[in-house]
Scaffold this motif. Structure first.
Motif, PDB file in Angstrom:
ATOM      1  N   ARG A  22       0.727  -1.106  -0.078  1.00 13.03           N
ATOM      2  CA  ARG A  22       0.022  -0.085   0.148  1.00 13.03           C
ATOM      3  C   ARG A  22       0.907   1.071   0.029  1.00 13.03           C
ATOM      4  O   ARG A  22       0.589   2.181  -0.845  1.00 13.03           O
ATOM      5  CB  ARG A  22      -0.895   0.009   1.304  1.00 13.03           C
ATOM      6  N   ARG A  27       2.337   1.691  -3.452  1.00 15.37           N
ATOM      7  CA  ARG A  27       1.449   2.403  -4.318  1.00 15.37           C
ATOM      8  C   ARG A  27       1.070   3.823  -4.003  1.00 15.37           C
ATOM      9  O   ARG A  27       0.945   4.769  -4.941  1.00 15.37           O
ATOM     10  CB  ARG A  27      -0.241   1.767  -4.149  1.00 15.37           C
ATOM     11  N   LEU A  28       0.914   4.278  -2.787  1.00 18.65           N
ATOM     12  CA  LEU A  28       0.676   5.608  -2.375  1.00 18.65           C
ATOM     13  C   LEU A  28       2.046   6.475  -2.843  1.00 18.65           C
ATOM     14  O   LEU A  28       1.718   7.525  -3.194  1.00 18.65           O
ATOM     15  CB  LEU A  28       0.325   5.691  -0.849  1.00 18.65           C
ATOM     16  N   VAL A  34      -3.873   3.925  -7.085  1.00 20.36           N
ATOM     17  CA  VAL A  34      -4.526   3.828  -5.794  1.00 20.36           C
ATOM     18  C   VAL A  34      -5.811   2.885  -5.854  1.00 20.36           C
ATOM     19  O   VAL A  34      -6.447   3.097  -6.667  1.00 20.36           O
ATOM     20  CB  VAL A  34      -5.032   5.263  -5.076  1.00 20.36           C
ATOM     21  N   THR A  35      -5.881   1.804  -5.208  1.00 18.16           N
ATOM     22  CA  THR A  35      -7.144   0.940  -4.952  1.00 18.16           C
ATOM     23  C   THR A  35      -8.089   1.573  -4.170  1.00 18.16           C
ATOM     24  O   THR A  35      -7.887   2.438  -3.260  1.00 18.16           O
ATOM     25  CB  THR A  35      -6.877  -0.350  -4.666  1.00 18.16           C
ATOM     26  N   GLU A  65      -9.540  -0.085  -1.725  1.00 21.87           N
ATOM     27  CA  GLU A  65      -9.349  -0.456  -0.507  1.00 21.87           C
ATOM     28  C   GLU A  65      -8.264   0.437   0.064  1.00 21.87           C
ATOM     29  O   GLU A  65      -8.333   0.668   1.417  1.00 21.87           O
ATOM     30  CB  GLU A  65      -8.507  -1.956  -0.552  1.00 21.87           C
ATOM     31  N   ASP A  66      -7.306   0.949  -0.682  1.00 23.73           N
ATOM     32  CA  ASP A  66      -6.469   1.987  -0.073  1.00 23.73           C
ATOM     33  C   ASP A  66      -7.188   3.278   0.547  1.00 23.73           C
ATOM     34  O   ASP A  66      -6.964   3.702   1.763  1.00 23.73           O
ATOM     35  CB  ASP A  66      -5.540   2.288  -1.165  1.00 23.73           C
ATOM     36  N   TYR A  75      -7.476   4.444   4.632  1.00 24.04           N
ATOM     37  CA  TYR A  75      -7.233   5.607   4.872  1.00 24.04           C
ATOM     38  C   TYR A  75      -8.432   6.549   5.494  1.00 24.04           C
ATOM     39  O   TYR A  75      -8.154   7.179   6.534  1.00 24.04           O
ATOM     40  CB  TYR A  75      -6.625   6.498   3.545  1.00 24.04           C
TER      41      TYR A  75
END
Length: 186
Positions: A126, A129-130, A148-149, A151-152, A156
């Motif tokens: 994660r 990705r961020l 970004v997914t 779920e991310d 958050y």
């Protein structure tokens, strides 16, 4: 162990005929490459090339010999064991308790460690990705939301709600102390 005297590689007429045909084809290929003016990667020249020098038929014969020698080597056979001994060991393992008071804490610890490692790997992915999304945003290349997914975003937002909720009590306390200070001054 392989003995060279026991087996001769390429001893049949058919294999020898195929080797001669291969030699002719390789020689023709080499002359065609030389006539086209392409420098070969193994040839002495001032420029470098990715075109490899065609190998001789003897090279392929040696390669085949080594492969056959490796295939003819046989590992040692397994020792003979009694079926009754195997069944006795299986019976003893079935009679032993799998979960005991000594092994249970270790098993529970192992499942906790697996859970923590899985959570850590998820957090690292994660974070990557961020970070990539932030780089895209700062550099102006591409759309950062594509990395970004969903779920991310969910993770958050849940963190943000919990964080703000935890600050609510502190802010209330600070407001009360500020009000009490201002009242005491007046």
């Amino acid at each position: 162990m392989f003995k060279d005297k026991v087996y001769k590689v390429s001893s049949t007429a058919r294999v020898e005929q195929m080797e001669k045909e291969l030699s002719v084809q390789l020689a023709a290929l080499r002359s065609e490459i030389e006539q086209s003016g392409i420098p070969l990667s193994g040839a002495p020249s001032t420029s470098f090339s990715s075109v490899p020098v065609p190998k001789d038929a003897s090279y392929f014969r040696r390669e085949r010999e080594q492969l056959l020698k490796r295939f003819l080597q046989v590992s040692q056979g397994l020792p003979a064991c009694s079926q009754a001994e195997v069944m006795q060991r299986e019976l003893e393992s079935c009679l032993n308790l799998e979960y005991t008071s000594e092994s249970l804490p270790l098993l529970l610890h192992q499942t906790q460690v697996l859970y923590l490692v899985r959570e850590y790997e998820d957090a690292v992915q994660r974070a990557h990705r961020l970070a990539a999304s932030r780089e895209m945003l700062l550099s102006g290349r591409g759309s950062p939301i594509t990395v970004v997914t969903r779920e991310d975003v969910t993770v958050y937002l849940s963190w943000l709600v919990c964080h703000l909720h935890s600050l609510k009590t502190i802010h209330s306390f600070l407001r009360i102390t500020q009000l009490s200070e201002s009242e005491s001054k007046t």
